[in-house]
Design a protein around this motif. Structure first.
Motif, PDB file in Angstrom:
ATOM      1  N   ILE A 178      67.765  57.278 -15.387  1.00 47.32           N
ATOM      2  CA  ILE A 178      67.368  58.213 -16.097  1.00 47.32           C
ATOM      3  C   ILE A 178      65.916  58.391 -16.453  1.00 47.32           C
ATOM      4  O   ILE A 178      65.474  57.097 -16.688  1.00 47.32           O
ATOM      5  N   THR A 179      65.204  59.272 -16.430  1.00 53.66           N
ATOM      6  CA  THR A 179      63.760  59.340 -16.737  1.00 53.66           C
ATOM      7  C   THR A 179      63.412  60.077 -17.908  1.00 53.66           C
ATOM      8  O   THR A 179      63.774  61.352 -18.075  1.00 53.66           O
ATOM      9  N   THR A 180      62.439  59.556 -18.970  1.00 57.88           N
ATOM     10  CA  THR A 180      62.330  60.395 -20.073  1.00 57.88           C
ATOM     11  C   THR A 180      60.750  60.525 -20.198  1.00 57.88           C
ATOM     12  O   THR A 180      60.084  59.464 -19.626  1.00 57.88           O
ATOM     13  N   PHE A 181      60.254  61.419 -20.929  1.00 56.71           N
ATOM     14  CA  PHE A 181      58.634  61.369 -21.114  1.00 56.71           C
ATOM     15  C   PHE A 181      58.278  61.569 -22.367  1.00 56.71           C
ATOM     16  O   PHE A 181      58.868  62.245 -23.236  1.00 56.71           O
ATOM     17  N   SER A 182      57.266  60.720 -22.766  1.00 57.56           N
ATOM     18  CA  SER A 182      56.934  60.529 -23.975  1.00 57.56           C
ATOM     19  C   SER A 182      55.987  61.882 -24.493  1.00 57.56           C
ATOM     20  O   SER A 182      55.516  62.308 -23.429  1.00 57.56           O
ATOM     21  N   PRO A 183      55.522  61.911 -25.945  1.00 59.56           N
ATOM     22  CA  PRO A 183      54.633  63.058 -25.912  1.00 59.56           C
ATOM     23  C   PRO A 183      53.357  62.824 -25.364  1.00 59.56           C
ATOM     24  O   PRO A 183      52.670  63.993 -25.113  1.00 59.56           O
ATOM     25  N   THR A 184      52.904  61.620 -25.122  1.00 54.75           N
ATOM     26  CA  THR A 184      51.791  61.368 -24.557  1.00 54.75           C
ATOM     27  C   THR A 184      51.649  61.627 -22.926  1.00 54.75           C
ATOM     28  O   THR A 184      50.557  61.258 -22.408  1.00 54.75           O
ATOM     29  N   GLY A 185      52.530  61.587 -22.291  1.00 58.43           N
ATOM     30  CA  GLY A 185      52.606  62.006 -21.154  1.00 58.43           C
ATOM     31  C   GLY A 185      53.384  60.680 -20.418  1.00 58.43           C
ATOM     32  O   GLY A 185      53.404  60.636 -19.100  1.00 58.43           O
ATOM     33  N   VAL A 186      53.633  59.671 -21.141  1.00 60.12           N
ATOM     34  CA  VAL A 186      54.169  58.301 -20.391  1.00 60.12           C
ATOM     35  C   VAL A 186      55.615  58.757 -19.832  1.00 60.12           C
ATOM     36  O   VAL A 186      56.505  59.043 -20.658  1.00 60.12           O
TER      37      VAL A 186
END
Length: 276
Positions: A31-39
């Motif tokens: 599973i891949t998620t993205f933080s608000p800063t683009g990480v």
């Protein structure tokens, strides 16, 4: 990146992907998620029999620098820093693993219209130096891949290969294992609209005089569903079906049957990859 023959690892890659990619006998969840800063944070777990392996990978992209940091269940911390095009056609990659002090490596890749070069050196007192180079065009390329151990003064690897490419056919011939094995591969696009392709690979080992032959095919049932199958001369038959149930999120079921030991249970693998 500029067009050209690519790197040495690109020789025969189409056939290797057709015959090997996505086949597995384990259960894997990613599973891949993205933080608000683009990480980008990717968590994965793999069940191999009674053993469960897991890792967490964090990827940060800023301008032309990509940093990957991965931690696994064995408490290994792997870091890779890639700088894309600090100069035209050049890519620099620094990688190391903690606590392995001998794992540090610096690699430089250079792509040109008529050449592709990759060289790496271990960041140790007596490093292993690797060099691979390819010259040619999009249609024809020839190259070599060698490694030298500065501690022992011996070549630990020397391979050579050649490839031919046209609109729907790719053929490659490589000499591996210090000249002990000869590999010939073939990839043919039958119908581009349905992503239908066939491929074959023949490997001959001179020391044992043994041949390994593998043939495979793939076909898209619809824009979101692909089936693949392969068989080798040892009687092992593999098949898989992969469905993209949402953009970049894949569900794959694969199986293997040994036709020479039909009384044994078939092996099944399951992979689920989720991306937002």
């Amino acid at each position: 990146m500029v067009k050209g023959p690519g790197l040495y690892t690109d020789i025969g890659k189409k056939t290797r992907d057709l015959l090997n990619r996505d086949y597995q006998a384990d259960h894997k969840f990613t599973i891949t998620t993205f933080s608000p800063t683009g990480v980008a944070i990717t968590s994965s777990g793999t069940k191999k029999g009674e053993l469960f392996l897991a890792d967490v990978n964090t990827q940060l992209k800023r301008n032309n620098v990509t940093t990957d940091i991965k931690v696994d269940t064995n408490s290994n911390l792997s870091t890779t820093i890639a700088v894309d095009e600090p100069a035209p056609g050049l890519k620099a990659i620094l990688s190391f693993k903690v606590p392995d002090q001998r794992s540090g490596k610096l690699e430089l890749q250079y792509l040109h219209d008529y050449a592709g070069i990759s060289t790496s050196i271990g960041l140790t007192a007596n490093p292993i130096v690797n060099f691979s180079g390819v010259v040619g065009t999009n249609a024809t390329a020839i190259g070599t891949d060698v490694s030298f151990d500065t501690k022992t003064g011996n070549f630990t690897k020397y391979n050579a290969g050649i490839s031919f490419t046209n609109a729907d056919l790719i053929a490659a011939l490589t000499l591996n294992d210090k000249g002990d094995s000869l590999n010939a591969s073939y990839y043919h696009t039958v119908k581009p609209l349905t992503n239908t392709a066939v491929g074959a690979e023949v490997n001959h080992c001179f020391s044992s005089n043994e041949n390994t032959i593998t043939v495979g095919t793939q076909h898209a049932l619809d824009p979101l569903t692909t089936v693949k199958a392969r068989i080798n001369n040892q009687g092992k038959v593999n098949a898989l079906i992969q469905h993209e149930w949402r953009p970049k999120s894949l569900f794959t079921i694969s199986g293997e049957v040994d036709t020479r030991a039909i009384d044994k249970s078939a092996k099944f693998g399951l992979a689920l990859a989720l991306k937002p």
